[in-house]
Design an enzyme around this catalytic site. Structure first.
Site, mmCIF file in Angstrom:
data_model
loop_
_atom_site.group_PDB
_atom_site.id
_atom_site.type_symbol
_atom_site.label_atom_id
_atom_site.label_comp_id
_atom_site.label_asym_id
_atom_site.label_seq_id
_atom_site.Cartn_x
_atom_site.Cartn_y
_atom_site.Cartn_z
ATOM 1 N N LYS A 188 0.867 -1.177 0.000
ATOM 2 C CA LYS A 188 0.000 0.000 0.000
ATOM 3 C C LYS A 188 0.905 1.229 0.000
ATOM 4 C CE LYS A 188 -1.497 3.098 2.499
ATOM 5 N NZ LYS A 188 -1.719 4.248 1.627
ATOM 6 N N GLU A 263 10.542 1.646 9.936
ATOM 7 C CA GLU A 263 11.517 2.735 9.797
ATOM 8 C C GLU A 263 10.743 4.036 9.938
ATOM 9 O OE1 GLU A 263 14.679 2.487 6.866
ATOM 10 O OE2 GLU A 263 14.756 4.667 6.809
ATOM 11 N N CYS A 297 13.890 11.240 5.931
ATOM 12 C CA CYS A 297 13.949 10.765 7.320
ATOM 13 C C CYS A 297 15.362 10.780 7.877
ATOM 14 C CB CYS A 297 13.313 9.391 7.452
ATOM 15 S SG CYS A 297 14.006 8.172 6.341
ATOM 16 N N GLU A 395 10.404 16.267 14.491
ATOM 17 C CA GLU A 395 10.720 16.048 13.077
ATOM 18 C C GLU A 395 9.833 16.984 12.256
ATOM 19 O OE1 GLU A 395 9.466 12.306 11.109
ATOM 20 O OE2 GLU A 395 11.460 12.275 10.231
HETATM 21 P P1 NDP Z 1 2.217 8.762 7.738
HETATM 22 O O1 NDP Z 1 3.005 8.015 8.737
HETATM 23 O O2 NDP Z 1 0.803 9.051 8.014
HETATM 24 O O3 NDP Z 1 2.219 7.959 6.315
HETATM 25 C C1 NDP Z 1 3.110 6.925 5.960
HETATM 26 C C2 NDP Z 1 2.347 5.774 5.303
HETATM 27 O O4 NDP Z 1 1.441 5.209 6.244
HETATM 28 C C3 NDP Z 1 1.484 6.182 4.115
HETATM 29 O O5 NDP Z 1 1.437 5.141 3.158
HETATM 30 C C4 NDP Z 1 0.119 6.346 4.749
HETATM 31 O O6 NDP Z 1 -0.937 6.238 3.814
HETATM 32 C C5 NDP Z 1 0.126 5.203 5.720
HETATM 33 N N1 NDP Z 1 -0.829 5.333 6.820
HETATM 34 C C6 NDP Z 1 -1.456 6.460 7.275
HETATM 35 N N2 NDP Z 1 -2.268 6.160 8.291
HETATM 36 C C7 NDP Z 1 -2.171 4.832 8.505
HETATM 37 C C8 NDP Z 1 -2.761 3.924 9.432
HETATM 38 N N3 NDP Z 1 -3.631 4.345 10.350
HETATM 39 N N4 NDP Z 1 -2.418 2.620 9.371
HETATM 40 C C9 NDP Z 1 -1.527 2.176 8.466
HETATM 41 N N5 NDP Z 1 -0.952 2.984 7.551
HETATM 42 C C10 NDP Z 1 -1.250 4.293 7.574
HETATM 43 O O7 NDP Z 1 2.951 10.082 7.374
HETATM 44 P P2 NDP Z 1 2.282 11.451 6.824
HETATM 45 O O8 NDP Z 1 2.130 11.294 5.406
HETATM 46 O O9 NDP Z 1 1.035 11.853 7.564
HETATM 47 O O10 NDP Z 1 3.419 12.489 7.244
HETATM 48 C C11 NDP Z 1 3.395 13.027 8.563
HETATM 49 C C12 NDP Z 1 4.778 13.121 9.134
HETATM 50 O O11 NDP Z 1 5.376 11.820 9.165
HETATM 51 C C13 NDP Z 1 5.748 13.942 8.310
HETATM 52 O O12 NDP Z 1 5.629 15.293 8.625
HETATM 53 C C14 NDP Z 1 7.068 13.353 8.711
HETATM 54 O O13 NDP Z 1 7.488 13.950 9.908
HETATM 55 C C15 NDP Z 1 6.770 11.896 8.979
HETATM 56 N N6 NDP Z 1 7.135 10.993 7.843
HETATM 57 C C16 NDP Z 1 8.268 10.286 7.973
HETATM 58 C C17 NDP Z 1 8.669 9.479 6.928
HETATM 59 C C18 NDP Z 1 9.935 8.702 7.005
HETATM 60 O O14 NDP Z 1 10.482 8.337 5.966
HETATM 61 N N7 NDP Z 1 10.420 8.403 8.197
HETATM 62 C C19 NDP Z 1 7.916 9.384 5.679
HETATM 63 C C20 NDP Z 1 6.692 10.146 5.672
HETATM 64 C C21 NDP Z 1 6.347 10.919 6.733
HETATM 65 P P3 NDP Z 1 -1.594 7.554 3.134
HETATM 66 O O15 NDP Z 1 -0.470 8.498 2.837
HETATM 67 O O16 NDP Z 1 -2.214 7.007 1.923
HETATM 68 O O17 NDP Z 1 -2.560 8.072 4.137
#
Ligand code: NDP
Length: 499
Positions: A188, A263, A297, A395
């Site tokens: 996903k 991660e 990240c 972050e």
């Molecule tokens: P999320 O953690 O929400 O998203 C990461 C993935 O998880 C996406 O595929 C998202 O799907 C999915 N997801 C969202 N909600 C759920 C859930 N309840 N159960 C399972 N999977 C889920 O990150 P955000 O996009 O909201 O970003 C917010 C913050 O997260 C950023 O500001 C940053 O600080 C951090 N981040 C860190 C990352 C890293 O590489 N460590 C990467 C991205 C974000 P969908 O997007 O379709 O909702």
């Protein structure tokens, strides 16, 4: 004409994608679609299906069947390697198409997308070798009448949830390793950036991956992501994203004790000692906090500078930052593109406001565009930041740097480790002892010395503390997706328990 000089134009009609289940497209016609707009230009670029829990259940059932009948798990390492090598070459054939879609959906510069797509192909090559390296162990020291075998088996059906910041590259750091181990997968991707993951499914089928081994269900995290992390027929879940959602996924895994690889976030320090090569360090610091517009990240968002060189360092940093090229990601000269969406743009804006309110000293304050102009943020640097300020602890995921001065090595290490995270750290010094003392003391999964965000599939990646669990990439990254089985084989006559 080379790739670097090609002119890219935005699509006039958004490209539509279905789901990819059991080796086939599920057509988007008649389905509820999510329209993705380019964050740099505001025009629609792709449409993907808003998947449901019932789509997910079909995909998981397909992956389960493919796993249980051993159409993939039962092949030799060499056969799996052949598929992965072919996939790598097909990625190279479709590299320009993949890079364009990546840039349209993420807003990252086209030169960066091209680099990430080609580097991803190299990871599939590496994982092909790893498929042939996977092995167990034997114990020949159990006496003449016993032999011990330790074998590794694919863990089963893996759920793979990926984020929007490096959609194709993060997929490449996980998927070929999971496939090398013999597992089946349901992925996903983030709903903001699903296109290249869907194309990868098509590529893998063309490369000879049996149907059902890799499935993609697009849709929201709150529906498809939640259902995947709770699903009783998923044996392991690999999640990359925020620490907050990582905690939800961890709680959801309890239902059937899924193994997890997480991660998560980082608030990564750069440590600059007074003897560092300052021009190199300045360049590395800028790369660390501006690469991918700070949405990275492992990017360095805390800068710990030895007090004696702080004024000089700030001056060099400001001068060099003024030459950074922020703008249209379709321009091959651009170094920093757009922020992924309005929500993230607003988060960055709010943190800059909080930095000002909490009285950090501004070194450079970048302008922020309005959404009508495209979602851009110029880099912002705060100095004299203290560990209790939000810009030092959270972050932010944008091009915002917090400078915290230090006086001694002990100070530097204490500040570096004063965080809930432990994803990466970077050390700049020309003294080997200083570098190694810092490397040993810092609690982080990846440490760089006189370079930053260097990578390659050979080395494992992952985090300490609240930055995650488990390791991806390298041989560790294949082993992570296996279960270990111990077998005792009696070689001599049995001494009977009951006479
Ligand atoms: P999320 O953690 O929400 O998203 C990461 C993935 O998880 C996406 O595929 C998202 O799907 C999915 N997801 C969202 N909600 C759920 C859930 N309840 N159960 C399972 N999977 C889920 O990150 P955000 O996009 O909201 O970003 C917010 C913050 O997260 C950023 O500001 C940053 O600080 C951090 N981040 C860190 C990352 C890293 O590489 N460590 C990467 C991205 C974000 P969908 O997007 O379709 O909702």
């Amino acid at each position: 004409m080379t790739n670097m000089t090609k002119t890219i134009t935005l699509p006039t009609v958004p490209r539509e994608f279905g789901l990819y289940i059991n080796g086939k497209w599920v057509a988007p016609q008649g389905r509820n679609l999510f329209e993705r707009r380019s964050p740099a230009h505001g025009v629609p670029v792709t449409r993907t299906i808003v998947g449901t829990e019932s789509d997910l259940n079909i995909a998981v059932a397909s992956a389960r069947t493919a796993f249980e009948d051993r159409r993939w798990a039962g092949l030799t390492g060499q056969q799996r390697a052949e598929v992965l090598l072919k996939a790598a070459s097909l990625i190279r054939e479709r590299a320009e198409e993949l890079a364009m879609l990546e840039t349209f959906e993420t807003g990252k510069p086209i030169s960066q997308s091209r680099g990430e797509v080609l580097a991803s192909a190299g990871i599939y090559d590496y994982a092909a070798g790893a498929a042939r390296m996977l092995h167990g162990d034997t114990f020949n020291n159990l006496g003449d009448e016993m032999l011990g075998l330790v074998t590794r088996e694919p863990i089963g059906v893996v759920g793979l949830i990926t984020p929007w910041n490096f959609p194709f590259f993060i997929l490449a750091e996980r998927l070929p390793f999971i496939l090398a181990s013999g597992c089946s997968v349901v992925a996903k991707p983030s709903d903001l950036t699903s296109a290249t993951t869907l194309i990868m499914a098509e590529i893998l089928t063309k490369a000879g991956l049996p149907d059902g081994v890799f499935n993609v269900v697009t849709g929201s995290g709150s529906t498809v992501g939640e259902a995947l992390s709770h699903h009783p027929d998923i044996d392991m879940l690999s999640f990359t994203g925020s620490t907050a959602i990582g905690k939800r996924v961890l709680a959801a895994s309890a239902g059937n004790f899924k193994k997890l690889s997480l991660e998560l976030g980082g608030k990564n320090p750069h440590l600059i000692f007074a003897d560092a090569h300052l021009e190199d360090a300045v360049d590395g610091v800028i790369f660390g906090f501006c690469f991918n517009a700070g949405q990275c990240c492992v990017g360095g968002s805390r800068l710990l500078v030895e007090k004696s060189i702080l004024p000089k360092f700030e001056q060099l940093l400001t001068q060099k930052l003024s030459r950074l090229r922020v703008g249209d990601p379709l321009n091959a000269q651009t170094q920093v593109g757009a922020i992924v969406n309005e929500k993230q743009h607003q988060i960055i804006h709010d943190y800059i406001e909080r930095g000002l309110k909490q009285k950090a000293r501004i070194v450079t304050q970048g302008t922020m565009s309005t959404s009508a102009e495209g979602l851009f943020v110029q880099p912002t640097v705060f100095s004299d930041v203290t560990s209790d300020m939000d810009i030092a602890t959270d972050e932010i995921f944008g091009p915002v740097l917090a400078i915290l001065p230090f006086e001694t090595m002990e100070d530097a290490i204490r500040i570096a480790n004063d965080t809930i995270y432990g994803l990466s750290a970077t050390i700049w010094t020309q003294n080997l002892s200083t570098a190694m003392r810092a490397v040993r003391s810092i609690r982080a999964g990846r440490v760089w010395v006189n370079t930053t965000i260097s990578g390659g599939p050979e080395m494992p990646s992952g985090g300490f503390k609240q930055s995650g669990i488990g390791r991806e990439t390298g041989l560790y990254g294949v082993e992570e997706y296996t279960e270990i089985k111990s077998t005792h084989i009696a070689l001599g006559p049995r001494t009977h328990w009951v006479s």
